[in-house]
Structures are given as C-alpha cells and as structure tokens.
Design a protein around this motif. Sequence first.
Motif, PDB file in Angstrom:
ATOM      1  N   LEU A  18     -63.260  23.909  -6.885  1.00 36.49           N
ATOM      2  CA  LEU A  18     -63.957  24.557  -7.988  1.00 36.49           C
ATOM      3  C   LEU A  18     -65.401  24.846  -7.603  1.00 36.49           C
ATOM      4  O   LEU A  18     -66.083  23.990  -7.026  1.00 36.49           O
ATOM      5  CB  LEU A  18     -63.911  23.671  -9.232  1.00 36.49           C
ATOM      6  CG  LEU A  18     -62.511  23.451  -9.835  1.00 36.49           C
ATOM      7  CD1 LEU A  18     -62.584  22.483 -10.998  1.00 36.49           C
ATOM      8  CD2 LEU A  18     -61.920  24.778 -10.271  1.00 36.49           C
ATOM      9  N   GLY A  19     -65.839  26.040  -7.925  1.00 35.89           N
ATOM     10  CA  GLY A  19     -67.206  26.430  -7.584  1.00 35.89           C
ATOM     11  C   GLY A  19     -67.353  26.964  -6.178  1.00 35.89           C
ATOM     12  O   GLY A  19     -68.453  27.338  -5.783  1.00 35.89           O
ATOM     13  N   VAL A  20     -66.240  26.972  -5.427  1.00 40.09           N
ATOM     14  CA  VAL A  20     -66.296  27.476  -4.035  1.00 40.09           C
ATOM     15  C   VAL A  20     -65.791  28.913  -4.033  1.00 40.09           C
ATOM     16  O   VAL A  20     -64.808  29.222  -4.720  1.00 40.09           O
ATOM     17  CB  VAL A  20     -65.416  26.601  -3.109  1.00 40.09           C
ATOM     18  CG1 VAL A  20     -65.467  27.141  -1.686  1.00 40.09           C
ATOM     19  CG2 VAL A  20     -65.903  25.163  -3.160  1.00 40.09           C
ATOM     20  N   PRO A  21     -66.440  29.836  -3.331  1.00 39.61           N
ATOM     21  CA  PRO A  21     -65.952  31.222  -3.298  1.00 39.61           C
ATOM     22  C   PRO A  21     -64.542  31.291  -2.706  1.00 39.61           C
ATOM     23  O   PRO A  21     -64.189  30.521  -1.816  1.00 39.61           O
ATOM     24  CB  PRO A  21     -66.965  31.965  -2.432  1.00 39.61           C
ATOM     25  CG  PRO A  21     -67.844  30.931  -1.831  1.00 39.61           C
ATOM     26  CD  PRO A  21     -67.680  29.653  -2.545  1.00 39.61           C
ATOM     27  N   ALA A  22     -63.761  32.230  -3.281  1.00 40.64           N
ATOM     28  CA  ALA A  22     -62.360  32.388  -2.828  1.00 40.64           C
ATOM     29  C   ALA A  22     -62.316  32.917  -1.389  1.00 40.64           C
ATOM     30  O   ALA A  22     -63.165  33.712  -0.984  1.00 40.64           O
ATOM     31  CB  ALA A  22     -61.646  33.352  -3.768  1.00 40.64           C
ATOM     32  N   PRO A  23     -61.337  32.471  -0.648  1.00 44.70           N
ATOM     33  CA  PRO A  23     -61.215  32.991   0.735  1.00 44.70           C
ATOM     34  C   PRO A  23     -60.849  34.471   0.741  1.00 44.70           C
ATOM     35  O   PRO A  23     -60.351  35.004  -0.252  1.00 44.70           O
ATOM     36  CB  PRO A  23     -60.088  32.134   1.330  1.00 44.70           C
ATOM     37  CG  PRO A  23     -59.355  31.589   0.182  1.00 44.70           C
ATOM     38  CD  PRO A  23     -60.330  31.472  -0.956  1.00 44.70           C
ATOM     39  N   LEU A  24     -61.119  35.083   1.872  1.00 46.92           N
ATOM     40  CA  LEU A  24     -60.881  36.516   2.026  1.00 46.92           C
ATOM     41  C   LEU A  24     -59.392  36.817   1.892  1.00 46.92           C
ATOM     42  O   LEU A  24     -58.559  36.150   2.501  1.00 46.92           O
ATOM     43  CB  LEU A  24     -61.383  36.994   3.401  1.00 46.92           C
ATOM     44  CG  LEU A  24     -61.362  38.511   3.628  1.00 46.92           C
ATOM     45  CD1 LEU A  24     -62.317  39.186   2.644  1.00 46.92           C
ATOM     46  CD2 LEU A  24     -61.760  38.813   5.066  1.00 46.92           C
ATOM     47  N   GLY A  25     -59.058  37.797   1.011  1.00 49.21           N
ATOM     48  CA  GLY A  25     -57.668  38.154   0.832  1.00 49.21           C
ATOM     49  C   GLY A  25     -56.938  37.296  -0.175  1.00 49.21           C
ATOM     50  O   GLY A  25     -55.720  37.423  -0.329  1.00 49.21           O
ATOM     51  N   TYR A  26     -57.630  36.416  -0.914  1.00 43.99           N
ATOM     52  CA  TYR A  26     -56.977  35.514  -1.865  1.00 43.99           C
ATOM     53  C   TYR A  26     -56.635  36.287  -3.132  1.00 43.99           C
ATOM     54  O   TYR A  26     -57.437  37.030  -3.674  1.00 43.99           O
ATOM     55  CB  TYR A  26     -57.909  34.344  -2.193  1.00 43.99           C
ATOM     56  CG  TYR A  26     -57.389  33.473  -3.316  1.00 43.99           C
ATOM     57  CD1 TYR A  26     -57.951  33.558  -4.588  1.00 43.99           C
ATOM     58  CD2 TYR A  26     -56.357  32.582  -3.101  1.00 43.99           C
ATOM     59  CE1 TYR A  26     -57.474  32.752  -5.612  1.00 43.99           C
ATOM     60  CE2 TYR A  26     -55.889  31.781  -4.107  1.00 43.99           C
ATOM     61  CZ  TYR A  26     -56.440  31.862  -5.382  1.00 43.99           C
ATOM     62  OH  TYR A  26     -55.982  31.076  -6.387  1.00 43.99           O
ATOM     63  N   VAL A  27     -55.384  36.106  -3.565  1.00 46.53           N
ATOM     64  CA  VAL A  27     -54.912  36.712  -4.818  1.00 46.53           C
ATOM     65  C   VAL A  27     -54.409  35.577  -5.678  1.00 46.53           C
ATOM     66  O   VAL A  27     -53.483  34.839  -5.257  1.00 46.53           O
ATOM     67  CB  VAL A  27     -53.809  37.756  -4.569  1.00 46.53           C
ATOM     68  CG1 VAL A  27     -53.309  38.313  -5.891  1.00 46.53           C
ATOM     69  CG2 VAL A  27     -54.328  38.878  -3.676  1.00 46.53           C
ATOM     70  N   ALA A  28     -54.969  35.416  -6.837  1.00 49.68           N
ATOM     71  CA  ALA A  28     -54.590  34.292  -7.708  1.00 49.68           C
ATOM     72  C   ALA A  28     -53.157  34.434  -8.184  1.00 49.68           C
ATOM     73  O   ALA A  28     -52.740  35.514  -8.604  1.00 49.68           O
ATOM     74  CB  ALA A  28     -55.540  34.229  -8.912  1.00 49.68           C
ATOM     75  N   GLY A  29     -52.419  33.346  -8.139  1.00 44.91           N
ATOM     76  CA  GLY A  29     -51.059  33.304  -8.680  1.00 44.91           C
ATOM     77  C   GLY A  29     -49.989  33.823  -7.743  1.00 44.91           C
ATOM     78  O   GLY A  29     -48.818  33.860  -8.111  1.00 44.91           O
ATOM     79  N   VAL A  30     -50.362  34.226  -6.523  1.00 46.76           N
ATOM     80  CA  VAL A  30     -49.352  34.760  -5.597  1.00 46.76           C
ATOM     81  C   VAL A  30     -48.344  33.683  -5.221  1.00 46.76           C
ATOM     82  O   VAL A  30     -47.145  33.916  -5.108  1.00 46.76           O
ATOM     83  CB  VAL A  30     -50.031  35.351  -4.340  1.00 46.76           C
ATOM     84  CG1 VAL A  30     -48.993  35.655  -3.273  1.00 46.76           C
ATOM     85  CG2 VAL A  30     -50.777  36.610  -4.701  1.00 46.76           C
ATOM     86  N   GLY A  31     -48.796  32.447  -5.075  1.00 50.05           N
ATOM     87  CA  GLY A  31     -47.912  31.363  -4.657  1.00 50.05           C
ATOM     88  C   GLY A  31     -46.811  31.080  -5.665  1.00 50.05           C
ATOM     89  O   GLY A  31     -45.720  30.657  -5.294  1.00 50.05           O
TER      90      GLY A  31
END
Length: 919
Positions: A18-31
């Motif tokens: 939490l509070g950390v920037p998302a990694p490059l190419g991250y799409v929420a809920g893909v998993g």
Amino acid sequence: MSNITAAVIANRNKKHFLGVPAPLGYVAGVGRGATGFTTRSDIGPARDANDVSDDRHAPPATKRKKKDEEEEEDEDLNDSNYDEFSGYSGSLFSKDPYDKDDEEADAIYDSIEKRMDEKRKEYRDRRLREDLERYRQERPKIQQQFSDLKRSLATVTSEEWSTIPEVGDSRNRKQRNPRAEKFTPLPDSVLSRNLGGETTSSLDASSGLASMVPGVATPGMLTPTGDLDLRKIGQARNTLMNVKLSQVSDSVTGQTVVDPKGYLTDLQSMIPTYGGDINDIKKARLLLKSVRETNPNHPPAWIASARLEEVTGKVQMARNLIMRGCEMNPQSEDLWLEAARLQPPDTAKAVIAQAARHIPTSVRIWIKAADLETETKAKRRVFRKALEHIPNSVRLWKAAVELENPDDARILLSRAVECCNTSRENARKVLNKARENIPTDRQIWTTAAKLEEANGNIHMVEKIVDRSLTSLTANGVEINRDHWFQEAIEAEKSGAVHCCQAIVKAVIGIGVEEEDRKQTWIDDAEFCAKENAFECARAVYAHALQMFPSKKSIWLRAAYFEKNHGTRESLEALLQRAVAHCPKSEILWLMGAKSKWMAGDVPAARGILSLAFQANPNSEDIWLAAVKLESENSEYERARRLLAKARGSAPTPRVMMKSARLEWALERLDEALRLLAEAVEVFPDFPKLWMMKGQIEEQQQRTDDAAATYTLALKKCPTSIPLWILSANLEERKGVLTKARSILERGRLRNPKVAVLWLEAIRVELRAGLKEIASTMMARALQECPNAGELWAEAIFMETKPQRKTKSVDALKKCEHDPHVLLAVSKLFWSEHKFSKCRDWFNRTVKIDPDLGDAWAYFYKFELLHGTEQQQQEVLERCIAAEPTHGESWCRVSKCIRNWQFKTPDVLRAVVRELSVPI
C-alpha cells in the motif's frame, strides 16, 4: 491499553504494497479474471469476454459464420505453423503489452542465440556444403550430364559432322509422311490440248478416259488427230519428273530415295556437280586435249583430264581417259593408282593387277593392291607376293609383319633384318648426315654408340657418349638426367650393355648436389632395378662405390643386388672388394662365407672366417658363424672347441645359448643343463636360456623342476611372452587348468594388449571343450586388440560355416593387409572348394609376408592336393628363396631339437605333414 492494541493490530494487517506505485504494466484484477474498465473508443462496448451476448446487437448470421471461420483459420495446426518454443498458433503472449522487461529479455536471448549461432556456424556451413555437393552429385545439371559428350566433340571430324542429320520436322506424322499421290496416266492428246491453251468441260470419247465414267461406252482407242509438238511433250514430262523428285528427295543429302531399283536414282547420280561456268569447262577440255595430243607420254595431262571429267560428273569419260593414258604410259605409277581410284572395287583389282605386271617393283602399287583386299588372308598373300619382287623394302616388311601372328611375325622379322641390312659404312654416313642436320637430337648419338658396339668397337662407345654431351651442350640443349637414364634403360633392353653403362657413367653426376650424391645414386640404382635394367643399376653402384669406397651401406646394397639379380661369382667378387675397403663390417664377411658354403666350398668359407677373425677379434657373429659352419658339416668337436674359445674370449648370452643348444642337440642333456645353470646365473635377464632349461627338464620328465624354472624365469623376465605360454602349457599338460588360466591372466595383466596371450587363453578353453567361454573371451580380446590379425584369423574358424564369410569380411575391414587374416581367408576358400580363388589369396598372402612359414606350408599342401607338378615345384622354389622363419606351426617344427639340422625344404615338408585340410 485497548487503543495500543488496536493500533498494533492495524499496523499488523496493513499490506506492504500500500502506498507503493504500481509496477509497469500492472492491471488491477487481472489475476482473478477481471478485465478492468475500457471505453468504446478503445475496443468497443465495455463487455466481458464471458458475458452472454445481446441478441439485439448480434451480428448477422453470415458475419458470425465468417468470424468463426476466421477463428478456425487462426488456429492452424499445420507443421509449418509449429514453433519449437510456443507450439502451434504463434506465441501465447502475443496479445500482451510489450514492455522494457520484455525488450531486455529479448535482447539477452538474441545475444545468446547469436553466440550459439557463431559456435555452430562452421559446422552448419560445412554441413550445407556437403549436402549441396551430395545433391549436385545425385541430381547433376543437364550441362554437367552432357559435359563428357561436349568434350568428345573436339575429336569429331568434318566428315562425321556433315553426316549428322538435321533436326526433324515439327509437323505431325501424317503431314510429315503424306500418302503417295495416285496419278492416272493421261494420253498425249490431253497434254497437247492443255499446252495449246484450250479448255474443255466434257470428256472426249476418243481420249480413252470415257471408260472411267460409269455408263459411257468406249468404242476403242482411236488415233488422235491433229499435229503434236513432241518437243514440248518431252519438256512437260521432264518437268513432272523434277517435281516428283523434289517432293521425295532426302532433306539431308539431297539424294533421291524414292525408287532404289528404278532408273530415276541412276539418272540423279549423273547430274553434274560442278557449279562453274560451262565455258570454262570447254576451254579446259580443249587445253588438256592439246596437251595430250602434243605430249601423250606426259602422265599429269591424262590425270588432269580424267579429274576434270570426274568433277563435271562424267565419270565414265574419266575412266576411259585414264585407261587410255595407262596404255600410253604403262610405266607410270601415278596413272595406275589414279585408274584404280576411279574404277569400282572389282574393276580396280583387275587394274591394279595389270599395274603390278607392268611395274612389279613399285611399293605403292603393291600396298594399294593390299588395301583393295578385304580379307586379312588375301592381304598377307599380296604382301608376300610383293616381298618376292621387292625383298629390301622396309615399308612392305613392316606392313607384312603387322598382319602376322607373333610366331610368324618373329620369323618375318628375322628375314627382314637379313634382307634390309645395310653396311656399316652406309649406316655411319647416314648418322653423320643426320647429326649435321639435327644437332640437338640425343637419339642420333645413342644410335651411333649402339652401332659401334654392335660392330665390336667398344672403345668408341664411351667417346661417342662423351662427345654427344659436349655437342648437345654447345647447341644449347639442356642435359636432363631422367631422359638420359631412360635412354640407358632402352639401350640395355636393346642389348647394348656397354652403351648403357657409358651413358650412366657420363650423366650420373649431372645436376646432383655434393651432399645429395649418395642418396640420389642409391635411388637411381633402385629405380633401374625396378625397371629390370640390371646393367644400369650395376653401373650406378659401381660409380657410387668408386666415389664412396668406405661406405658400408652402399656395399651392402650392392651385395644384396648381386645376390638377387646377379651370379654367385659376381657376388663373391663384389664381397672381396667390399671386405678390403670395409674390414670391420662383419656382415660382409659373413655373406662371403655363406656364399662359399652354399656353393659347397667349405674350406674357402673357413678361410674367409679366419680372415674375419683377424679383422674382428672377439666378434660374436663371426664366432657363431664359424660354429654353425662346423656343426652343419658334422664337425662337432671343432664346433665344441670354437664355442669353448668363444666362451672364454666373448662370453655373451648368445654364445652360451649356442653352446647349450649344441650339447642338447647331441643329447648330452646333463652338460647342457650345467651350461645353462651357469648362464642364467650370469645372464638372468636373457629369456631363451630359461626356456631351454625348462624344456630340457620337461624332456627329462622333471615337470616340477621345469615349473619352478618357469616361475623363477617369469620373475626375472616378466615381459617374455613365450615364457608365459610355456608355463601355462606345462600346467595344462599336468591337468591343472585353473592354474594355467591364472598364469595367462597374470601375463595379460603384466603385458596388456598382447594378442598372442589372448589367443593362447582362448585355445586353452577350446582344448578343454568350453566353447562358450572361448567365444566370450574372444569378444573381450577383440575389444582390447581390435587390429590383431591372429585373433581375427582364429575368430573366423570359431564361427559356424554359414557365419564364417561374414566374419571374414569384418576381419578384412579391420586388418586388410594382415597375413594371418589373408591366410585364414585362403583356408576358408579352400574349405568351400573354390580352388581358383584360394590360389589367388595364397599368392597374396606370401607376397605380403614372405617370412610367414605357415602360409608357405598351407600353400604347398594345397598345391600337393589340387595343383600340377609344375605349380608344386614353383611354390617349393619360391619358399626356398624366401627362407621363412616365422609362423606358429613353422617354428614348432624348425625349433624342435630333433630337427636342428633341417633345411628349408625339410622344414616345409615336415610342417605340411602336420597340417590338416581346413573344413
């Protein structure tokens, strides 16, 4: 307290990302299968892939079908669509975004693939070249297939080229070969009416054609009325004839082929072939006629007239003219030959016979008469008749000799030499004139030298050869040693021995460096001997010994050459000169003594050995040669005294062994054992002394002492293979098979990769009847010694009969030139009753290794059973000349103490008696 606990619990449940920037190419809920939010501007309606489609917005059926077909086409399961990494239908991640990590990974993989590709590049290129070469060999181009035919076009003559037919017509067969037109013969009245320009639309009853129409009566053939122009009728017939000839003429040569039995072909042959002006022909005829009438005895005029008529197509006129010329000039050779050329073959024979009666001394006429004959027998008869009239014609003798068989040709040649022999002075004049006209030809000089030698002027031969070198050098001719050596060889083959020796002496030093002289001259001598030019080789050795009189190697080579190709007298004379220049060379003394001994001159041999003792005191070889000379001639006391002196002055292991062997041969076993006991104390590392001691003890039935001797000997001489075999054989005879195996096993451990020890171990098992163990041991032996011919030879006959041929092929692949394998193959053919092949393979075996006595023994036994008396004698003589010393059966007989005085023929016959016929 509760507040603290709640804070701690809150911190504990807080996620680390939490509070950390998302990694490059991250799409929420893909998993968990979510697709996120998209807009219509991106990919259309925001609908999950698994949602049920709304029928209100469903595409038409045709579009759905087309879409399904496209999806099926996307999933292509063809082998060409298969990828080694991702399988079928492309990459699994082709729809995912391509980020920096992917780019970095691809770069790493590309570098790895590039590096691996560089490693495999050389192998791949070589493999590609090999595949390409193999493909081109299997499927050559059309150009390569016809390359040999193209090269052969260089030898095609102009006559052969002109006879090649043209390319055929491309039309079909019916158009190419139309059916012959049918013509109905017409009466002259129709031709005349047509020629006159008249036309008619009805049949004339008087023309004779009314009968062709049904229902029309023909009163008969009436004579046509009116005047007819016969000249025009003839021209019309000629026109029709020419038209038909042009239709059926051959497209290649223009010759008519329509009616081979008719007169048209003969008429066609009479058409003149001259294409010039007819006025020139008339002028030439008048001119030649004037020459003939002015000078009828001038043959060229008659020949020119006949050829003129021949060119213009009047062959018969040409024949008549030339025969008149022959009547006017019966002594002209050219006229008769021209007449024979113009006449047909049968008539030409009569003409040339008439010419031979008028000019019986003409060589050309007789040769023409022979050429006109088609049978060889008739040609011989003509040449023999010609030689009766012209016995000194070299050309006629040569032509007659070429037609005869070898025996008759030899008789004719001897007669030709008698008839064509010129005087010495004439030959010398001819050669001198040739030398003046062609000063750069060496063969003229060598022929002059041969002439002088043939006439007995031996002293002139060397002068002529020396003068030839001087003259040729002055005229700028390079002196080539190889060419002159070839001239010397040819001179020797023609019988000019002094000429060949003079040539060798003159050119042997030309173009040879001083440090290379010895080796070059030895090579020259060996080359001459190989070419069977023994006098040339002898001359080379003589010159080399003159320049290097103290070189023992040259003396030895010359001595061996004389032994193989010379006489006993020449060998002994050479050896006398050799020991005078090289008195310290023991082998030269021994060769001289042996030559005298083999000739039966024992005192002379003793004298040579005594001189050798003076030059080489305490020489072991000379001592032993003297002992052998005395013992072979039954002078045993002399031999004992010589051996006693030798033991006192030169106590070497060989001297001790020969002393004990002499006592053993004379059956003085105790004395022999005493000498051997002393010898093994002084020379414990000489295995033959131990072997003799053990064998004598075995002969005395003292097997335990013999076993102890062999055991002690193996400790002193562990690398002696015969000692291991003798010890194992003793234990086998005692019945202790386990100990025999143990001894051979220890021998193989101490001496690895020795085929003889493996072979003996295999035979121990075979003699015990344990064939399976022997086969297993043979397989191990061939693994350790894959190139051992003795093992392969034994393996062939261990197989069953149907398998022996296959085993022999394997053996020949491994040991192609091994004499034991070749001997085994020879025995295999013998067992299959293929006697011709068997004899060929026996010859190959003894040629590869003439020192193998077993091969000679089997060969001789084979000839005794299946050969002629001449073949048996030939094998026996070849074996005596080879003097073999090796071979298992051969050594078992030759080294047996009872056979100590056997010569080579005696050993051969004894071995043959022991051998069995292969089955």
